[in-house]
Design an enzyme around this catalytic site. Sequence first.
Site, PDB file in Angstrom:
ATOM      1  N   GLY B  24      12.666  -6.817  -5.056  1.00  0.00           N
ATOM      2  CA  GLY B  24      11.262  -6.469  -5.269  1.00  0.00           C
ATOM      3  C   GLY B  24      10.852  -6.372  -6.723  1.00  0.00           C
ATOM      4  O   GLY B  24       9.711  -6.081  -7.030  1.00  0.00           O
ATOM      5  N   ASP B  26       9.603  -7.367 -10.373  1.00  0.00           N
ATOM      6  CA  ASP B  26       8.807  -8.422 -10.978  1.00  0.00           C
ATOM      7  C   ASP B  26       8.399  -7.985 -12.381  1.00  0.00           C
ATOM      8  O   ASP B  26       8.829  -6.937 -12.871  1.00  0.00           O
ATOM      9  CB  ASP B  26       7.608  -8.782 -10.085  1.00  0.00           C
ATOM     10  CG  ASP B  26       6.637  -7.618  -9.908  1.00  0.00           C
ATOM     11  OD1 ASP B  26       6.276  -6.984 -10.916  1.00  0.00           O
ATOM     12  OD2 ASP B  26       6.234  -7.357  -8.764  1.00  0.00           O
ATOM     13  N   TYR B  34      10.749   0.304  -2.525  1.00  0.00           N
ATOM     14  CA  TYR B  34       9.764  -0.045  -1.496  1.00  0.00           C
ATOM     15  C   TYR B  34       9.619   1.113  -0.519  1.00  0.00           C
ATOM     16  O   TYR B  34      10.595   1.592   0.055  1.00  0.00           O
ATOM     17  CB  TYR B  34      10.201  -1.315  -0.764  1.00  0.00           C
ATOM     18  CG  TYR B  34       9.755  -2.581  -1.452  1.00  0.00           C
ATOM     19  CD1 TYR B  34       9.448  -2.601  -2.808  1.00  0.00           C
ATOM     20  CD2 TYR B  34       9.617  -3.768  -0.733  1.00  0.00           C
ATOM     21  CE1 TYR B  34       9.023  -3.763  -3.431  1.00  0.00           C
ATOM     22  CE2 TYR B  34       9.203  -4.945  -1.352  1.00  0.00           C
ATOM     23  CZ  TYR B  34       8.911  -4.933  -2.703  1.00  0.00           C
ATOM     24  OH  TYR B  34       8.491  -6.085  -3.314  1.00  0.00           O
ATOM     25  N   LYS B 204       9.231 -19.038  -3.867  1.00  0.00           N
ATOM     26  CA  LYS B 204       8.433 -18.408  -4.928  1.00  0.00           C
ATOM     27  C   LYS B 204       9.337 -17.713  -5.934  1.00  0.00           C
ATOM     28  O   LYS B 204      10.311 -17.054  -5.560  1.00  0.00           O
ATOM     29  CB  LYS B 204       7.432 -17.411  -4.348  1.00  0.00           C
ATOM     30  CG  LYS B 204       6.366 -17.027  -5.368  1.00  0.00           C
ATOM     31  CD  LYS B 204       5.154 -16.395  -4.712  1.00  0.00           C
ATOM     32  CE  LYS B 204       5.399 -14.945  -4.376  1.00  0.00           C
ATOM     33  NZ  LYS B 204       4.271 -14.385  -3.619  1.00  0.00           N
ATOM     34  N   LYS B 206       9.460 -15.189  -9.416  1.00  0.00           N
ATOM     35  CA  LYS B 206       8.750 -14.220 -10.251  1.00  0.00           C
ATOM     36  C   LYS B 206       8.875 -14.646 -11.718  1.00  0.00           C
ATOM     37  O   LYS B 206       9.968 -14.986 -12.182  1.00  0.00           O
ATOM     38  CB  LYS B 206       9.347 -12.824 -10.071  1.00  0.00           C
ATOM     39  CG  LYS B 206       9.185 -12.279  -8.655  1.00  0.00           C
ATOM     40  CD  LYS B 206       7.747 -11.896  -8.360  1.00  0.00           C
ATOM     41  CE  LYS B 206       7.594 -11.356  -6.938  1.00  0.00           C
ATOM     42  NZ  LYS B 206       6.214 -10.936  -6.653  1.00  0.00           N
ATOM     43  N   ASP B 234       4.800 -16.480  -9.740  1.00  0.00           N
ATOM     44  CA  ASP B 234       4.037 -15.245  -9.549  1.00  0.00           C
ATOM     45  C   ASP B 234       4.229 -14.334 -10.759  1.00  0.00           C
ATOM     46  O   ASP B 234       5.339 -13.905 -11.047  1.00  0.00           O
ATOM     47  CB  ASP B 234       4.558 -14.548  -8.278  1.00  0.00           C
ATOM     48  CG  ASP B 234       3.801 -13.275  -7.939  1.00  0.00           C
ATOM     49  OD1 ASP B 234       2.909 -12.878  -8.714  1.00  0.00           O
ATOM     50  OD2 ASP B 234       4.099 -12.683  -6.881  1.00  0.00           O
ATOM     51  N   ASN B 236       2.469 -11.419 -11.291  1.00  0.00           N
ATOM     52  CA  ASN B 236       2.163 -10.011 -11.013  1.00  0.00           C
ATOM     53  C   ASN B 236       1.284  -9.350 -12.077  1.00  0.00           C
ATOM     54  O   ASN B 236       1.592  -8.260 -12.553  1.00  0.00           O
ATOM     55  CB  ASN B 236       3.446  -9.218 -10.803  1.00  0.00           C
ATOM     56  CG  ASN B 236       4.132  -9.582  -9.510  1.00  0.00           C
ATOM     57  OD1 ASN B 236       4.899 -10.545  -9.468  1.00  0.00           O
ATOM     58  ND2 ASN B 236       3.832  -8.861  -8.451  1.00  0.00           N
ATOM     59  N   GLU B 260       0.428 -17.181  -9.248  1.00  0.00           N
ATOM     60  CA  GLU B 260      -0.106 -16.031  -8.507  1.00  0.00           C
ATOM     61  C   GLU B 260      -0.336 -14.852  -9.444  1.00  0.00           C
ATOM     62  O   GLU B 260       0.485 -14.578 -10.314  1.00  0.00           O
ATOM     63  CB  GLU B 260       0.916 -15.666  -7.423  1.00  0.00           C
ATOM     64  CG  GLU B 260       0.492 -14.531  -6.522  1.00  0.00           C
ATOM     65  CD  GLU B 260       1.443 -14.390  -5.326  1.00  0.00           C
ATOM     66  OE1 GLU B 260       2.020 -15.416  -4.895  1.00  0.00           O
ATOM     67  OE2 GLU B 260       1.618 -13.261  -4.851  1.00  0.00           O
ATOM     68  N   GLU B 289      -3.795  -9.924  -3.277  1.00  0.00           N
ATOM     69  CA  GLU B 289      -3.022  -8.822  -2.706  1.00  0.00           C
ATOM     70  C   GLU B 289      -3.467  -7.455  -3.219  1.00  0.00           C
ATOM     71  O   GLU B 289      -3.196  -6.434  -2.603  1.00  0.00           O
ATOM     72  CB  GLU B 289      -1.519  -9.011  -2.950  1.00  0.00           C
ATOM     73  CG  GLU B 289      -1.095  -8.803  -4.379  1.00  0.00           C
ATOM     74  CD  GLU B 289       0.408  -9.001  -4.595  1.00  0.00           C
ATOM     75  OE1 GLU B 289       1.118  -7.999  -4.582  1.00  0.00           O
ATOM     76  OE2 GLU B 289       0.855 -10.150  -4.759  1.00  0.00           O
ATOM     77  N   ASP B 312      -4.095  -9.117   2.206  1.00  0.00           N
ATOM     78  CA  ASP B 312      -2.991  -8.179   2.400  1.00  0.00           C
ATOM     79  C   ASP B 312      -3.414  -7.249   3.526  1.00  0.00           C
ATOM     80  O   ASP B 312      -4.522  -6.714   3.513  1.00  0.00           O
ATOM     81  CB  ASP B 312      -2.743  -7.417   1.100  1.00  0.00           C
ATOM     82  CG  ASP B 312      -1.654  -6.380   1.238  1.00  0.00           C
ATOM     83  OD1 ASP B 312      -0.585  -6.562   0.650  1.00  0.00           O
ATOM     84  OD2 ASP B 312      -1.869  -5.359   1.941  1.00  0.00           O
ATOM     85  N   HIS B 339      -0.360 -12.413   1.538  1.00  0.00           N
ATOM     86  CA  HIS B 339       0.680 -11.656   0.867  1.00  0.00           C
ATOM     87  C   HIS B 339       1.461 -10.883   1.923  1.00  0.00           C
ATOM     88  O   HIS B 339       0.887 -10.331   2.857  1.00  0.00           O
ATOM     89  CB  HIS B 339       0.039 -10.670  -0.109  1.00  0.00           C
ATOM     90  CG  HIS B 339       1.005  -9.699  -0.718  1.00  0.00           C
ATOM     91  ND1 HIS B 339       0.953  -8.329  -0.487  1.00  0.00           N
ATOM     92  CD2 HIS B 339       2.053  -9.898  -1.534  1.00  0.00           C
ATOM     93  CE1 HIS B 339       1.924  -7.739  -1.153  1.00  0.00           C
ATOM     94  NE2 HIS B 339       2.609  -8.660  -1.794  1.00  0.00           N
ATOM     95  N   GLU B 370       3.564 -15.676   3.210  1.00  0.00           N
ATOM     96  CA  GLU B 370       4.736 -15.170   2.500  1.00  0.00           C
ATOM     97  C   GLU B 370       5.739 -14.518   3.463  1.00  0.00           C
ATOM     98  O   GLU B 370       5.353 -13.881   4.446  1.00  0.00           O
ATOM     99  CB  GLU B 370       4.305 -14.136   1.447  1.00  0.00           C
ATOM    100  CG  GLU B 370       5.465 -13.625   0.600  1.00  0.00           C
ATOM    101  CD  GLU B 370       5.008 -12.898  -0.657  1.00  0.00           C
ATOM    102  OE1 GLU B 370       3.858 -12.407  -0.684  1.00  0.00           O
ATOM    103  OE2 GLU B 370       5.807 -12.832  -1.616  1.00  0.00           O
TER     104      GLU B 370
END
Lengths: 427, 427
Positions: B24, B26, B34, B204, B206, B234, B236, B260, B289, B312, B339, B370
């Site tokens: 997770g 980025d 998470y 994808k 990051k 992506d 972020n 992204e 998102e 999202d 997302h 995704e």
Amino acid sequence: MVGGRVTALSVHDVRFPTSLAGHGSDAMHTDPDYSAAYVIIETDAKDGLKGYGITFTLGKGTEVDWSRERRCAFGYSSCFECLMGLVGQAGRKGVRRDGERNIARKEPGKGRDSKDPLWKLLVDMDPKQLISCIDFRYITDALTEEEAYEILQKGSIGKKEREEQMLEYGYPAYTTSCAWLGYSDQQLKKLCNEALKEGWTRFKVKVGADLEDDIRRCRVIRDIIGPEKILMVDANQRWDVPEAIEWMLKLAEFKPLWIEEPTSPDDVLGHATISKALAPLGIGVATGEQCQNRVIFKQLLQAEALQFLQIDSCRLGSVNENLSVLLMAKKFQIPVCPHAGGVGLCELVQHLIIFDYISISGSLENRICEYVDHLHEHFKYPVVIKKASYMPPKDAGYSTEMKEESVKKHQFPGGEVWQKLLAAQQN
Amino acid sequence: MVGGRVTALSVHDVRFPTSLAGHGSDAMHTDPDYSAAYVIIETDAKDGLKGYGITFTLGKGTEVDWSRERRCAFGYSSCFECLMGLVGQAGRKGVRRDGERNIARKEPGKGRDSKDPLWKLLVDMDPKQLISCIDFRYITDALTEEEAYEILQKGSIGKKEREEQMLEYGYPAYTTSCAWLGYSDQQLKKLCNEALKEGWTRFKVKVGADLEDDIRRCRVIRDIIGPEKILMVDANQRWDVPEAIEWMLKLAEFKPLWIEEPTSPDDVLGHATISKALAPLGIGVATGEQCQNRVIFKQLLQAEALQFLQIDSCRLGSVNENLSVLLMAKKFQIPVCPHAGGVGLCELVQHLIIFDYISISGSLENRICEYVDHLHEHFKYPVVIKKASYMPPKDAGYSTEMKEESVKKHQFPGGEVWQKLLAAQQN
């Protein structure tokens, strides 16, 4: 720079039952109880240094709890910003977190010992110090650090004279107190006539719920104040884009200076469409009190979506964030006309707009700061209005501190005022 | 339509220590745990009807308390939306509040007794019922009720065939699991090779922290997957507008389908500038998102600021709000590529995108959803992926329910998992 460390932080849910008399009512908020999440920060500094913070809500939003070291806040609007606002505005006598902390830190030789009001602290900072307080991330396509520096350098010419001018005459204000939507025509006439006698020359009227009502109310006020004085109208986000344009075509005969919050505060492009449609009528668009950050303001300016930019001292998450907006407004040549009223918003935002005049804009053309005449009695250092102008505060800090007695009485639901009201409801 | 009344509501702070392994990570979120604010709504219905809701956070944001009947939530992002999301997604077996409640109510003869998964419930509603669930305020300048109705009417042609197609082949997905920013090149290679073997064709990566790293990582992946398979990058929200354009010029050689979140999610005009600059390179802009409502999506579409629209399931405050966005995307002919990932986002959003295909878009061109391969084991009805596609869920509701054992173990800070980790930290 700060001598003490934070030892305690308490949050108070302070509510004023303004809905009982229709104060504060508009097309979106029909019965608000003007309220605040009020924060007191205590420190272990020897001189008893404390900090005070405030965030304005409409009552139900102030469900804030600070228990068992868990930060919980369920704000009326985006509560993360509220909370940053709370903390950001916690300054008095130098306890400055987030926004203000930075500012205090960056100022050598002053910081916590400063007895200056916030506006003066800002005015006396040099351009480099001010720039170092600003987060330029996401705005460099509209304002670079170099451009900001140049604006502040130019702004320092004539600063002393403008400061003296402010101290003598104050910053021009307009009143919203005469024409809340919930007021009867009779009350509206009475308040307008009184305000005229007190020297007010600029008046704002709430509109947007019913077109016929709006036409009648605008006519009543225009008749009383005459053709020369300034009238503004405020729809509090009531309309869709096409509706806003149609409605304003019908109110154009009353020559409003601006239409405030015609639609969703998130709708940059919608405001641009409305601005373009109303420009031929000489009506500007004003917005900003619900804008949560510099990125939204940047776009409003880039899209020519507003002709009057309304910062709010509590909505933006710190003094610092407001600095970046003031500088962008200067670059795009859009006058800043702050939102105020609520609980303590007049007390706070006067600092920012006085600083804006002295150090950034250098102009009063098309510039006025909102004033609403209630709840000031609960503040330890209330605003001083003379001849419809804000007189610069002289006490240290950001004028945020509330009277202990007021906080105690109005705490929800345990305070005396609410205990009585809630008991009356049950009978 | 709902037989029982809500009798209890509990909120659980459920966190997974994903930061320990860099899952997770980025350019903006370097060590996320998470997590979810997980809500269980109980009712007095005779059949034991319950509702489940979830909002995804990165750990520290889940400081949610629900004590003494005071609703307090301090969300990672805008918590009012989170909370609406929580409640809006509380549906299973028909307890549907906010968004879903409306949908359940408007559906005569089904409502609480429906054993359908959410996507099927939506597919079987007729256009008028669906329209009646949507709030058109602030979007009529982009999409009127009449236009929405027409889209849904047209969408009903061939619905049955598309439903069968979904049931047989599923909805195409891409994977984000191979290339989190915190993964080593070795791990990245290993995961890419494994994913290829499993049938994944879209990947994808990051990017955004360090340009040299990004170039190296993109090269590694492009070499492994070959020139034909699809690569997306992506950032972020890491960049300013000019920086985003410059950076992407350097990554263009790897032929990414999209960049992204190149900049602030609030910056509609910034995304438009980036879109325009990257169009000649064949790189689209994807975002959404972090968009909090239909007004932001409306503007992204009006300004041609995105070429791929990423809804999202938790950010937008209800299924209803998502419906309006799906319909606007159809009108502006922009593909929706949801997302997902996080905690439960795959489980939820699959319902919306499968409905989108069957009833609105009718197309799979340039459309992918995704997929992130972790934490599904904690859900009672986890997603089913076959040949890199989401297979339509068959159980009733919105697939939100978590396993009791998982919730218990991962509650913060009292759950077994956290007790061990916190104890280890102290040693």
